[in-house]
Design an enzyme around this catalytic site. Sequence first.
Site, short mmCIF file in Angstrom:
data_model
loop_
_atom_site.label_atom_id
_atom_site.label_comp_id
_atom_site.label_asym_id
_atom_site.label_seq_id
_atom_site.Cartn_x
_atom_site.Cartn_y
_atom_site.Cartn_z
N SER A 219 0.73 -1.44 0.41
CA SER A 219 0.37 -0.23 0.16
C SER A 219 0.43 0.65 -0.04
O SER A 219 1.59 1.11 0.71
CB SER A 219 -0.98 0.15 0.76
OG SER A 219 -1.74 1.87 1.52
N TYR A 232 -2.76 0.65 10.08
CA TYR A 232 -2.28 -0.50 8.24
C TYR A 232 -1.02 0.46 8.36
O TYR A 232 -0.50 -1.08 7.67
CB TYR A 232 -3.56 0.39 7.82
CG TYR A 232 -3.86 -0.31 6.39
CD1 TYR A 232 -3.90 -1.89 5.96
CD2 TYR A 232 -3.26 0.19 5.10
CE1 TYR A 232 -4.41 -1.68 4.58
CE2 TYR A 232 -3.48 -0.36 4.01
CZ TYR A 232 -3.56 -1.41 3.90
OH TYR A 232 -3.84 -1.59 2.74
#
EC number: 1.1.1.-
Length: 400
Positions: A219, A232
């Site tokens: 990501s 995250y």
Amino acid sequence: MERWPWPSGGAWLLVAARALLQLLRSDLRLGRPLLAALALLAALDWLCQRLLPPPAALVVLAGAGWIALSRLARPPRLPVATRAVLITGCDTGFGKETAKKLDAMGFTVLATVLDLNGPGALELRARCSPRLKLLQMDLTKPEDISRVLEITKAHTASTGLWGLVNNAGLNMVVADVELSPVVTFRECMEVNFFGALELTKGLLPLLRHSRGRIVTVGSPAGDMPYPCLAAYGTSKAAIALLMDTFSCELLPWGIKVSIIQPGCFKTEAVTNVNLWEKRKQLLLANLPRELLQAYGEDYIEHLHGQFLNSLRMALPDLSPVVDAIIDALLAAQPRSRYYTGRGLGLMYFIHHYLPGGLRRRFLQNFFISHLLPRALRPGQPGPVHDTTQDPNPSPTVSAL
């Protein structure tokens, strides 16, 4: 300089012949990159007419066209043959779509899901061939990982295991670090890092034997400090560094490692409004009184709304990510990084090249709340100090 008469047709004829040959061999990527290359060649043609004599201009224009078409050529791919691939997180999103595409291409697919009777598993059973094998696995449970490793070794005994796609991922909270319970960091690390680490290590003997591929869905949040995505993002940063280390260490074994960096795509896990509402309520219910008074419930509600609004820009077409995963599995020379999604190039340019103050201002406007915490608003009293200890309890939620 006197303008030379310019018969540019010769150069364009060479470029057209090369393009036609690539098209006949299905070796030319169509779309915006091709249109951009043609526009640049037209601009170069205009400059050559005014600045260069015809022989030099012919060489420059034809050479530029040849280089452009070479860059637009599809990279050579390995045959599918009897290759087997294990994909994690196939209940929804990238994992499910990749499993369907690889099965249609002729791969032997081992697809892990959280729920063998869930809608994702049922769809894969209905739409895929008998070659696809569904495996139940929760990456937070070592016994599940051990069982999947044993099944994979037995199922690929005759074909070998060509690839591992670490796709399963989890994000538990969207909030400032101070508001995020430490347990949410641990839960993200368990799935996004430790689970992927344990599974990858367990499959390395098979991958060394096949000289295969490891593909991990990362990501941009692991590369850039997006506000309110720290739990995250730190887990994705950790797995990216691990995969870069694997890339160096496994090179002598012939294993190639790639990381896919997708932008914002409309997967079920990302756009599940009810799920995010439950997580917001869980966060509010477990916040210490001091923090809730300092930030204000309206701040958290506003942040939640801003996050949901940002998801409206999510791209519904998942094929760019699926295609990148397939290229990483089959390209003769796969890239170490694949960036897929709208606006990623601009975001990385800002992150790498703009001054720190501008970078922070850009990230603060990504989807972070523009409402100040209650204690910072004019005329508001300072935060109340709570002397009681609150462990921020939060029930463990398994990977989605």
